[in-house]
Scaffold this motif. Structure first.
Motif, PDB file in Angstrom:
ATOM      1  N   GLN A  39      32.407  46.444  39.973  1.00 21.09           N
ATOM      2  CA  GLN A  39      31.361  45.622  39.357  1.00 21.09           C
ATOM      3  C   GLN A  39      30.490  44.914  40.388  1.00 21.09           C
ATOM      4  N   ASP A  90      38.744  38.343  35.439  1.00 18.98           N
ATOM      5  CA  ASP A  90      37.995  38.388  34.183  1.00 18.98           C
ATOM      6  C   ASP A  90      36.688  39.177  34.414  1.00 18.98           C
ATOM      7  N   PRO A  91      36.472  40.286  33.697  1.00 17.44           N
ATOM      8  CA  PRO A  91      35.260  41.086  33.925  1.00 17.44           C
ATOM      9  C   PRO A  91      33.974  40.271  33.779  1.00 17.44           C
ATOM     10  N   GLU A  92      34.017  39.274  32.926  1.00 23.57           N
ATOM     11  CA  GLU A  92      32.820  38.460  32.726  1.00 23.57           C
ATOM     12  C   GLU A  92      32.517  37.637  33.995  1.00 23.57           C
ATOM     13  N   GLU A 112      31.043  39.904  36.510  1.00 19.10           N
ATOM     14  CA  GLU A 112      29.641  40.188  36.181  1.00 19.10           C
ATOM     15  C   GLU A 112      28.727  39.061  36.667  1.00 19.10           C
ATOM     16  N   ARG A 113      29.169  37.812  36.498  1.00 15.54           N
ATOM     17  CA  ARG A 113      28.351  36.682  36.977  1.00 15.54           C
ATOM     18  C   ARG A 113      28.182  36.766  38.507  1.00 15.54           C
TER      19      ARG A 113
END
Ligand code: MN
Length: 505
Positions: free
Chosen positions: A45, A155-157, A160-161
């Motif tokens: 990511q 945490d993928p979120e 992403e940030r």
């Protein structure tokens, strides 16, 4: 744009702690920190390297890592994490001279509280909850622009940030030392495409210089028949070519002229190490056509571009193209062209005379040639296509005299209501948020340009993170915008920037 742009770049992962709990605790902090750094580095990511730095526990070590980051050419920014507790006065000397973007990762090594086994040793080691607040205070006290990301590091979120911020940091990094070439000057009498190039270089680190079109023409004339033939073979593989541009077609020589212009432009830009350029139809001496196809293809390769001498949009577009490398969707030079004021669905048709980037094409572009009633040159070759439906945004960088302002308007790109068989240019149709009436009024009140960087790959967050790195005013027009609030925001921003002088480093 190709993700090669990230190959040499890295984010540094810096973890703060202290000596209060002894060497064993510090060893644990260091092991944990390394594990988090490796996970970020290996995450698909985040497209660039994340480099683990030895943990810092004294003002001297913190100072040293900030100085090293400043001078490390490949370091685009710092991710800081307070695993335990790092008294923040230790950070003052380092942070006050840090010139790279900063992200505070407010994470914790263990995701969950171990209900059965938690004891005071565990509590002492996992102090992010308040250790990060201590670090946050000094950032606020120093009025430091920074991004704060909260959540577990797996945490993928959260990833992403960090990815969005890292991409913005790459765009920001790329602009420093970047060179932009202007062929000719500005379109005469146009205001919004003007601006202070010295201020821009101070604020964003890029240099804009003008060149006579003759300098470019030399490169165009140097294009060999073989180069031209090879390039046309590439066109054949990539586009649907109009009959008249085929080797037997009546306009085939115009295609060869366009290919020669592309070869010449690429050669000029490569030789000079330029990352973007501008053209103007008022200054085309020695060029047979206004460059359409060549500009479209160079944009797709990652060059920033602005028409009519618009160097601010060229630079912004280049930064956007670095930020979106490898993402799905594309980013193009764009212009609000004409409106559909049907009360049942108001829309904007965006396009330009020629120069829309095929990275936003929804299908194989069609290569065509048509007359152009401007510029007084031969018919230019261009790629024609529609942009796909979906969310997007328009971004514009303007010079207000005392500062720059970055405006962003979120849009929903939609399919045309009907085919546009007689429109000989690439285009995108969108519904701006919150709606055309409010969005256009807000854009006009804020002084946004008619030229923009239109993106279907970037989000508001990319540009907001970028604006904070640049310390440039950011005005967002989105689903929540009201003119009442926007007018106040513009007035308050004027006061804020006047009082603080906070514009640029
Ligand atoms: Mn224009």
């Amino acid at each position: 744009m190709n993700t090669d742009v990230f190959t040499q770049l890295e984010v540094w992962f810096v973890v703060g702690s202290q000596h209060l709990y002894g060497p064993e605790a510090l060893k644990q902090v260091s092991d944990d920190a390394r594990q988090v750094a490796v996970a970020l580095d290996e995450s698909s990511q985040i497209p660039l390297s994340v480099r683990f730095r030895p943990i810092v526990t004294t003002p001297e070590e913190i100072n040293q890592v900030c100085i090293e980051a400043n001078s490390a050419e490949n370091c685009v920014g710092l991710v800081a994490w307070m695993h335990t507790f790092s008294p923040a006065r230790m950070w003052i000397a380092g942070l006050t001279q840090l010139r790279k973007p900063l992200l505070q990762l407010h994470t914790q090594f263990n995701r969950d509280i171990p209900w059965d086994t938690i004891d005071m040793d565990y509590m002492n080691l996992h102090q992010t909850a308040h250790g990060g607040r201590e670090f946050g205070f000094i950032g606020a006290r120093l009025r430091m622009p920074r991004k704060v990301v909260v959540g577990h590091w797996q945490d993928p979120e959260v990833l992403e940030r960090i990815d969005v911020w890292a991409r913005a940091a790459c765009g920001w990094h790329d602009l420093h030392g970047a060179k932009f070439a202007r062929f000719g000057d500005n379109m005469r009498e146009v205001a919004v495409t003007e601006g202070n190039k010295v201020s821009a270089e101070v604020e964003f680190g890029f240099a804009v210089n003008g060149y006579g079109v003759g300098d470019l023409v030399e490169h165009v004339n140097a294009a060999t028949d073989k180069q031209i033939t090879n390039l046309i073979a590439e066109y054949n593989d990539t586009y649907v070519i109009a009959e008249e541009l085929s080797p037997d077609g009546v306009m085939y020589s115009s295609l060869r002229d366009a290919a020669a212009i592309e070869i010449g432009m690429r050669s000029f830009l490569t030789d000079g190490g330029f990352k973007g350029f501008t053209t103007t139809f008022e200054n085309l001496h020695g060029l047979k056509q206004l460059p359409g196809l060549p500009v479209q293809r160079l944009m797709a390769e990652g060059y920033g571009f602005g028409a009519e001498g618009d160097w601010k949009t060229a630079a912004l577009l280049r930064a956007m193209k670095v930020m979106d490398a490898g993402l799905s969707g594309g980013t193009s030079f764009m212009e609000d062209y004409t409106y559909h004021f049907d009360p049942n669905g108001m829309k904007v048709l965006g396009s330009h005379m020629l120069e829309i980037c095929p990275s936003i094409a929804n299908a194989k572009p069609s290569m065509q040639i048509h007359p152009l009633g401007i510029g007084g040159k031969a018919d230019p070759v261009r790629l024609v296509f529609d942009a796909p439906a979906g969310p997007g945004l328009n971004a514009s960088l303007i010079d207000l005299g005392d500062r720059f302002r970055l405006l962003v308007n979120t849009v929903e790109t939609v399919a045309p209501d009907a085919p546009l068989p007689r429109l000989p240019v690439a285009r995108a149709l969108w519904i701006p948020e919150p709606d055309l009436k409010v969005a256009a009024a807000a854009w006009i009140l804020a002084g946004g340009a008619h030229h923009t960087g239109f993106s279907q790959s970037l989000t508001v967050e990319h540009l907001q993170d970028f604006s904070e790195m640049a310390k440039v005013e950011f005005v967002l027009i989105d689903e929540n915008t009201t003119l009442f609030d926007l007018k106040k925001e513009l007035r308050w921003n004027d006061l804020y920037y006047h009082m603080t002088g906070l514009s640029g480093w």
